[in-house]
Write a protein that holds these residues in place. Structure first.
Motif, short mmCIF file in Angstrom:
data_model
loop_
_atom_site.label_atom_id
_atom_site.label_comp_id
_atom_site.label_asym_id
_atom_site.label_seq_id
_atom_site.Cartn_x
_atom_site.Cartn_y
_atom_site.Cartn_z
N PHE A 74 0.83 -1.20 0.00
CA PHE A 74 0.00 0.00 0.00
C PHE A 74 0.86 1.25 0.00
O PHE A 74 0.58 2.22 -0.69
N HIS A 75 1.92 1.22 0.77
CA HIS A 75 2.78 2.40 0.88
C HIS A 75 3.75 2.55 -0.29
O HIS A 75 4.43 3.56 -0.40
N ASP A 76 3.78 1.57 -1.18
CA ASP A 76 4.65 1.63 -2.35
C ASP A 76 3.95 2.11 -3.62
O ASP A 76 4.61 2.33 -4.62
N VAL A 77 2.63 2.26 -3.59
CA VAL A 77 1.91 2.69 -4.80
C VAL A 77 1.86 4.20 -4.87
O VAL A 77 1.78 4.88 -3.84
N PRO A 78 1.92 4.76 -6.07
CA PRO A 78 1.92 6.22 -6.22
C PRO A 78 0.69 6.91 -5.61
O PRO A 78 0.77 8.07 -5.21
N LEU A 79 -0.43 6.21 -5.51
CA LEU A 79 -1.63 6.84 -4.98
C LEU A 79 -1.47 7.30 -3.53
O LEU A 79 -2.19 8.18 -3.08
N THR A 80 -0.52 6.72 -2.81
CA THR A 80 -0.30 7.14 -1.42
C THR A 80 0.87 8.11 -1.30
O THR A 80 1.25 8.48 -0.20
N ASP A 81 1.44 8.50 -2.43
CA ASP A 81 2.56 9.43 -2.47
C ASP A 81 2.20 10.54 -3.46
O ASP A 81 2.35 10.37 -4.67
N PRO A 82 1.71 11.68 -2.98
CA PRO A 82 1.22 12.74 -3.88
C PRO A 82 2.26 13.21 -4.91
O PRO A 82 1.91 13.42 -6.07
N LYS A 83 3.51 13.33 -4.52
CA LYS A 83 4.53 13.78 -5.47
C LYS A 83 4.74 12.75 -6.57
O LYS A 83 4.85 13.08 -7.74
N ARG A 84 4.80 11.50 -6.19
CA ARG A 84 5.00 10.43 -7.16
C ARG A 84 3.77 10.30 -8.06
O ARG A 84 3.91 10.11 -9.27
N LEU A 85 2.57 10.43 -7.48
CA LEU A 85 1.35 10.36 -8.27
C LEU A 85 1.31 11.49 -9.29
O LEU A 85 1.01 11.28 -10.47
N THR A 86 1.63 12.69 -8.84
CA THR A 86 1.64 13.85 -9.75
C THR A 86 2.63 13.64 -10.88
O THR A 86 2.32 13.91 -12.05
N SER A 87 3.81 13.16 -10.55
CA SER A 87 4.82 12.90 -11.56
C SER A 87 4.34 11.87 -12.58
O SER A 87 4.53 12.02 -13.79
#
Length: 99
Positions: A74-87
């Motif tokens: 869960f903590h490795d998916v971009p959906l839980t990391d706003p910067k990574r999701l935006t990128s």
């Protein structure tokens, strides 16, 4: 089956399975499971959902392993990391525009 349910400890409970459906919550949960690369927990029909749930009901060691794996993924998916999701979204949009 009731005997198995009585022996379950509340800390073991975690909704592991999902079923694609007509409602947003169903699709969102299924999408998250697929994003976590846990496709085996996403059912295409209510019958398949029941089959997966019953299999897990009788396999507590697998449930505990999937629970742990689910937490870590869960903590490795971009959906839980706003910067990574935006990128990632920017990259997808850039590809749409350029191609």
């Amino acid at each position: 089956m009731i005997g198995m349910l009585v022996r379950w400890h509340p800390d073991y409970f975690l909704l592991l399975t999902s079923c694609c459906g007509d409602f947003y919550a169903h699709r969102a949960t299924s999408a998250m499971r697929m994003r976590m690369e846990m496709h085996e927990l996403v059912a295409e029909s209510p019958a398949e959902y029941t089959e997966i749930a019953v299999q897990l009901l009788y396999d507590l060691p697998s449930v505990l392993g999937l629970r742990e794996e689910s937490h870590s993924r869960f903590h490795d998916v971009p959906l839980t990391d706003p910067k990574r999701l935006t990128s990632e979204l920017e990259s997808v949009i850039r590809n749409w525009v350029l191609h």
